[in-house]
Structures are given as C-alpha cells and as structure tokens.
Enzyme design. Structure first.
Site, PDB file in Angstrom:
ATOM      1  N   SER A 130       0.878  -1.239   0.123  1.00 32.69           N
ATOM      2  CA  SER A 130      -0.029  -0.059   0.062  1.00 32.69           C
ATOM      3  C   SER A 130       0.954   1.061  -0.055  1.00 32.69           C
ATOM      4  O   SER A 130       2.144   1.002   0.130  1.00 32.69           O
ATOM      5  CB  SER A 130      -0.925  -0.161   1.260  1.00 32.69           C
ATOM      6  OG  SER A 130      -1.410   1.415   1.429  1.00 32.69           O
ATOM      7  N   TYR A 143      -1.064  -0.870  10.988  1.00 33.04           N
ATOM      8  CA  TYR A 143      -1.390  -1.281   9.671  1.00 33.04           C
ATOM      9  C   TYR A 143      -0.185  -0.765   8.802  1.00 33.04           C
ATOM     10  O   TYR A 143       0.492  -1.536   8.034  1.00 33.04           O
ATOM     11  CB  TYR A 143      -2.872  -0.821   9.373  1.00 33.04           C
ATOM     12  CG  TYR A 143      -2.937  -0.934   7.974  1.00 33.04           C
ATOM     13  CD1 TYR A 143      -3.406  -2.209   7.234  1.00 33.04           C
ATOM     14  CD2 TYR A 143      -2.955   0.045   6.718  1.00 33.04           C
ATOM     15  CE1 TYR A 143      -3.730  -2.434   5.826  1.00 33.04           C
ATOM     16  CE2 TYR A 143      -3.120   0.087   5.536  1.00 33.04           C
ATOM     17  CZ  TYR A 143      -3.371  -1.292   4.809  1.00 33.04           C
ATOM     18  OH  TYR A 143      -3.786  -1.517   3.513  1.00 33.04           O
TER      19      TYR A 143
END
Length: 165
Positions: A130, A143
């Site tokens: 990401s 995360y």
C-alpha cells in the site's frame, strides 16, 4: 497457468481473480467467507477452486502450500486488514491478529512458494502492499508498519533474485 489469490472474496483480490480468469488462469481463491467465494465462482470464466480458511492461523498456511505445491504459477498475497484508532487505545489482540495476517501469513506463503519457484526457475509472486508502506501512519500505526514490512520484504527478494540471474 494457475494463480493462488489470498483475500479473494472482495476488493483487489476479487478483481485479480476476475481479471486473471479472463486471461486464462485457473484460480485458487482463498478467503474466510464461503458465501463470497461462491459468488465469485459464478463470475470466473476458468477452473475455480475455493479454499475457505483463516490465514492468520499458521497451520492453514502449511496445509495450503502442501495441497498446491508444484501447481501454482502466480501467488498473489492480498489478504489483510487495518484498524483505525490511537495506538494506546486500539485492541492489542486485534493488532496481533492483523500482524499475523498482514505480515506472518504473507511471509510464510512467500517463503514456501518463492523457494519452490526458485528451484524450478519459474513462478511469480505479487505481494500487495500500500502507499501506507512509505510513510508513518498516525491512527493506523500497526497497519502502516505491516505494509512497510510487505514492501521491504518484496523489494529485498526482487533484488536477491535479480542479482542471482
């Protein structure tokens, strides 16, 4: 050609399965939701196998590899989730489960299939990271850290493989 896709029941995983089936890949779709995988099966144009399992459980990773060893040409490690909130207020058990899924499961599947792919000199791995991998993530610290791990592991393997050619 056969692709194994984790987190295949929604989002990018579902899109990967749909696109790859149109390209002629047989699909092994892995996710926790049997219902969503059954919906996906109706959309896929090639052979489709479902594996309903929780990949945060390490024993499932080894079972998955054992079952498909020697059959996979493309591994897409896409399973993962995030948690939002202040680090001092988020649930540690949920964060550990996130690390188990986003990092540990990806690491184990990558290691098992990468080793196999190197030995036979064929196979590809796509590890889904990401933009979160490139910056700190206030309110999503675990995360973001997990995605930095995914990115850095993947780039390290790319360099190792490139230099050994």
């Amino acid at each position: 050609m056969k692709a194994l896709i984790t987190g295949a029941s929604s989002g990018f995983g579902k899109d990967f399965a749909s696109k790859l089936s149109k390209m002629g890949y047989d699909i092994v779709a892995v996710a926790r939701s049997k219902e969503k995988l059954e919906e996906l099966k109706k959309e896929v144009e090639t052979n489709f196998e479902m594996e309903v399992m929780d990949l945060s459980k390490q024993e499932n990773l080894y079972k998955l590899h054992k079952k498909y060893s020697g059959q996979i040409d493309l591994l897409i490690n896409n399973a993962g989730f995030g948690e939002c909130g202040r680090f001092d207020q988020t649930d540690i058990e949920k964060e550990i489960n996130m690390i188990d899924l986003n990092v540990t499961s990806l690491h184990i599947l990558t290691k098992l299939f990468y080793t196999e792919f190197v030995k036979r000199d064929s196979g590809q791995i796509l590890n889904v990271a990401s933009i979160a991998a490139f910056q700190p993530g206030p309110l999503m610290a675990t995360y973001y850290a997990s995605k930095a791990y995914v990115y850095n592991l993947t780039m390290a393997l790319y360099e190792e493989n490139r230099r050994n050619k």
